[in-house]
Structure formats: C-alpha cells, structure tokens
Design an enzyme around this catalytic site. Sequence first.
Site, PDB file in Angstrom:
ATOM      1  CE  LYS A 274      -3.125   2.749   2.964  1.00  0.00           C
ATOM      2  NZ  LYS A 274      -4.037   2.608   4.124  1.00  0.00           N
ATOM      3  CG  ASP A 279      -5.356   7.887   4.655  1.00  0.00           C
ATOM      4  OD1 ASP A 279      -6.541   8.681   3.912  1.00  0.00           O
ATOM      5  OD2 ASP A 279      -5.605   7.069   5.352  1.00  0.00           O
ATOM      6  CE  LYS A 286      -6.640   8.924   8.042  1.00  0.00           C
ATOM      7  NZ  LYS A 286      -7.103   7.618   8.746  1.00  0.00           N
ATOM      8  CG  ASP A 356      -9.807   7.615   6.553  1.00  0.00           C
ATOM      9  OD1 ASP A 356      -8.759   7.389   6.049  1.00  0.00           O
ATOM     10  OD2 ASP A 356      -9.961   7.841   7.982  1.00  0.00           O
ATOM     11  NE  ARG A 360     -10.811  -1.081   3.932  1.00  0.00           N
ATOM     12  CZ  ARG A 360     -11.272  -1.157   4.926  1.00  0.00           C
ATOM     13  NH1 ARG A 360     -12.313  -1.832   5.084  1.00  0.00           N
ATOM     14  NH2 ARG A 360     -10.662  -0.605   6.068  1.00  0.00           N
TER      15      ARG A 360
HETATM   16  N1  BES Z   1      -4.236   4.502   6.781  1.00  0.00           N
HETATM   17  C1  BES Z   1      -5.387   4.261   7.650  1.00  0.00           C
HETATM   18  C2  BES Z   1      -5.149   3.200   8.712  1.00  0.00           C
HETATM   19  C3  BES Z   1      -4.248   3.578   9.827  1.00  0.00           C
HETATM   20  C4  BES Z   1      -4.900   4.271  10.949  1.00  0.00           C
HETATM   21  C5  BES Z   1      -2.893   3.348   9.903  1.00  0.00           C
HETATM   22  C6  BES Z   1      -3.996   4.755  12.011  1.00  0.00           C
HETATM   23  C7  BES Z   1      -2.446   3.501  11.098  1.00  0.00           C
HETATM   24  C8  BES Z   1      -2.578   4.309  12.083  1.00  0.00           C
HETATM   25  C9  BES Z   1      -6.436   3.760   6.736  1.00  0.00           C
HETATM   26  O1  BES Z   1      -6.469   4.237   5.592  1.00  0.00           O
HETATM   27  C10 BES Z   1      -7.991   4.090   7.566  1.00  0.00           C
HETATM   28  O2  BES Z   1      -8.082   5.448   7.519  1.00  0.00           O
HETATM   29  N2  BES Z   1      -8.623   3.153   7.769  1.00  0.00           N
HETATM   30  C11 BES Z   1      -9.922   3.512   8.613  1.00  0.00           C
HETATM   31  C12 BES Z   1     -10.820   2.401   8.046  1.00  0.00           C
HETATM   32  C13 BES Z   1     -12.273   2.718   8.383  1.00  0.00           C
HETATM   33  C14 BES Z   1     -12.813   4.198   7.935  1.00  0.00           C
HETATM   34  C15 BES Z   1     -13.036   1.609   7.733  1.00  0.00           C
HETATM   35  C16 BES Z   1      -9.535   3.142  10.005  1.00  0.00           C
HETATM   36  O3  BES Z   1      -8.906   2.173  10.562  1.00  0.00           O
HETATM   37  O4  BES Z   1     -10.226   4.223  10.755  1.00  0.00           O
HETATM   38 ZN    ZN Z   2      -4.896   4.826   4.798  1.00  0.00          ZN
HETATM   39 MN    MN Z   3      -7.791   6.226   5.361  1.00  0.00          MN
END
Ligand code: BES
Ligand code: ZN
Ligand code: MN
Length: 508
Positions: A274, A279, A286, A356, A360
Amino acid sequence: MKVRVTTGDPTRVAGDVLALPLFELDRDKWRLPSRLGRIDAALGGRLAAVLGTGDFRGRAGDTLTVYPDDGLAARRVVLVGLGREAQLDADALRRAAGAAVRATATRRGEELAFLAPTTRRLRPPAVARALTEGAVLAGYRFEGWQEAKPDAGPGVRQVTFLYERAPDARSARRGADEGTILAESQNLARELSNQPGNALPPAELAKRAQRTAKEVGLRCRVLGPAELKRRNMGGILAVGGGSANAPRLVVLEHGKRRAAGASRGRPTICLVGKGVTFDSGGISIKPAAGMGDMKHDMSGAAAVVGAMRAVALLKLPLHVVGILGAAENMPSGTAYRPGDLVRTMAGKSVEIVNTDAEGRVVLADALHFANTEFEPDAIVDLATLTGACVIALGSWCSGLFGNDDALVERVRRAGEASAERAWPMPLWDGHKQAIRSRAGDLKNAGGREAGAGTAAAFLSHFVGDTPWAHLDIAGTGWTEKTGPYQPAGATGVGVRLLLELLQSWKKA
Ligand code: BES
Ligand code: ZN
Ligand code: MN
C-alpha cells in the site's frame, strides 16, 4: 556506515569506542570472562574492579563506559550487556550492536570496534549478520530537512567487528555483507516512509523505486494515470482522483518467470505494498490531531522497495515481483465520494461508504494486477490498513491474515525469526458477509466490529485462489518509542520478515 570484520588484538585497536559485550553475570559468583583477561590487564585490573562494584551486570540493555589511561589504543571502553547466554538470539545481538553504536554516537564518536561474542548458540556468520544489522540500523537518521545542530556529532562512520580466530572472521565476513544489505535496505524503507507527503507524492515514490531498480539491477515499470485507465483500474484511480498528484502503479521485477506450462523451476512470488503517500481521509476527512502521521501511509510500499533491493543484491534464486499501489487520498472537487460505485480492474464494483477506507480500494487493483499479470505461486501484501489493527495488537506485532494456512504459518515463522513479529488473525465467512453491499458487489468498510478482519476479507476478493498472506502494519510501520536500533519515526518493518521468508522459500 562502513562495516569491517578483522582479527586483531583488541587492546591495540584505535578508535573512539571499544565495545565489549558480556553475558549476564551472576550477582555473587561472577568471573571475568577469560577472553577479557588481556584487556583487563591492559587496564590495570580496572575491568574486574568495575564488575566487582556490581554496577554492570550484563543484563540486556545495560551499558557502562570505562576510560582507559594509556593501556588501550581505544579512547573508551563501553561494556554492553547481552543478557543470559541461554536466551541469546539474533535480536539480542542486534540490540547489543545497536546500543554500542548509539553509545558511540552520543559521545560524538565516529569509529567503533566491537569484540564479536562467541557462543555455541549461533554460528559466526549468523552472529556477524545480526550484529551488522543492529549497527547499520542504529546508524540511520532521517536527515536532509534540518540545519546541522552544532552539538550533534557526525554519527558513526565505521564499525569493526573483531574476531580472535581467522577462520571465524572469514566466515563472519559473509554474514556481515548480508547484514549490510539487509539493514541498508530496511533503512531505505525507513527513509521513504519518513519523507513527508509534499516531498514524496506518487510520482516521486515511483521515481525513487526506479532509481533503486537501476542501482541494483531490477526491471522497473511505472504505470501512470492513462495506463491505469486503459487497464480499467477504477479503484486506484478513484482514490487518487482527489489529488493534484496523480496515482502510479509501480512494478519491480527480479529474476525470470518459469516457462509457460512448466511445473518446475523458479517460483513466482508477488509482494504488494500500500503506497498512500498521504492519507487525509478524503471527503470522509480525518480529525486534525495526528493527521501528519499519515505521511507514513505508504510504509507497505516502502517495505516492498526495500525488500526488492535486498532480493536483487542477494541474487535470490526466485522470481520476485514487487508492486506498489501509489496514490494520495485528498478531499477536493474531483475526489471520490461516499456513496460512489467504483468499478475495479477485477470487474467487481465497490460501494464507497467511507473514503478513508482507501487502502483496500487501491490494493484491490494492485492485487488483481499481481494475480493476473504474473500468476504467482504466492502473494504477500503489506499495508498500514486499519486503526482497528492498532487497537487489537498494538505495536508488538503486525496483524497477519490469509487464505492459506501453510503460507500464513511460514510468514508467522519468518516474523519470529526476524524479530518482526506477525500474529495470525481469523478470516472467516462472517468477515466477508460484513462487507457485502446492497448497491454493488462489495462495500469498502464494514461496521465497527473486527475492522482489521473485514478489511482483510475485502482484499481476499482480489487474489483469486492464489495463496495469499496480508500483513496489516498499521501498528508497526512507525513508532514514537526509540529502541537500541530504532530511532523514532518509520521502522522499515517488513523488510527483514520478507527476506527471511524468501531466503527460506525452498527449504519449506
Ligand atoms: N491509513 C489508515 C489506517 C491507519 C490508522 C494506519 C492509524 C495507521 C494508524 C486507513 O486508511 C484508514 O483510515 N482506515 C480506517 C478504515 C475505516 C474508515 C473503515 C480506520 O482504520 O479508521
Ligand atoms: Zn490509509
Ligand atoms: Mn484512510
């Protein structure tokens, strides 16, 4: 950092620090290890006297500095604890060498000599490899954005591992060479991950991957937005669509593919990373606090670049393909939206419920591309995929998922052996049901339950029947806690694990 392996009299080795590793000593009945006798004599018995105080007992992480007068050529002696010999493993050696490098650097030293420990538990090449990894990893600093601090030293330039016996030194040299490749590759992954979003948009990540490929002799292909469109990669295009910095798919290739129809020959393994260079969350933006950490959201891709570098330099007898899905997730008038239906390269449609959950969506195309373009024997992907994984496992290990128990077990073992732990997590039909969509084939986020598992379930739809393992490195990709060979920031996690997995591929 230059790493040398030599034989010689430790009392005559010049340098800023002579490091003496010691196993843990019993409180009452300790003895000076016999190989330190000559050094103790040169120090007028001061070594034994210091140990007699009990101030240094050789526990893992202990260090103590002794200043010789004229007895030694080195300017300082640093005692480094190895812990109990019965518990000695490669990581204890990594930590000891790392501690010695850090002790040298904080004393503004540039040259370190390290008396290589001998033990029945590990052969000289394995000892030298682990020591070298620890030293080179400890020497990494994220530089280039700060004016030189007047009181900071220049860092350790040279480490010499000292052996008593010439045959040991000879075989150790091999291990040190390998350790240098491994650690420098992991440092490359750290360096990429530490770069901020403005310095490393997808095109720049692709350029650096290309540069690495050229340096070490990997083939490299970069697919830009036009090519991504032509190949119907609607997932990565949707995620990258909100940014002025267009997405890229990068392919790094080592070795030759097995002839069509042949069942024997070199196996093909795809490593998929990835590479979300920043992000923001996109339209599902966020919170502000900590958002800057999301510059590290391409740590999976960084690990793949680092691993591919090592694969090439070590000339592994495998066909290994590294694939980076690089995109920037930003909110804008051209950004993808919640409610959107996105058509992936695999033909499956994805209902976007949260922009967010972008990793995936990028990986959907990268995994399908890997699977169809290379028909690999196995796929391993690495992704900072979910906050849920951080909650579940913290930073002690990566989350490990997959569709093939044997592959998952091999990855787990590789993690154990390389001290980059990965812990198996369940991937069941229920996880897949949680991401079924009413409007499309899949939705890109499940509910609050088992967020790391439903994310893995989403990915599983894009690898066909190919054995596949997924490492969620959200909790392990970067850290605030420093360790003996780990500064704050990117860890470069995955590089050592992947090389352990690939180097032991045949034997499994
Ligand atoms: N890059 C983030 C995941 C992440 C969060 C990595 C904190 C490291 C530290 C990912 O893209 C994300 O935002 N995931 C969301 C998914 C949710 C919206 C289903 C998450 O984990 O909140
Ligand atoms: Zn991410
Ligand atoms: Mn994200």
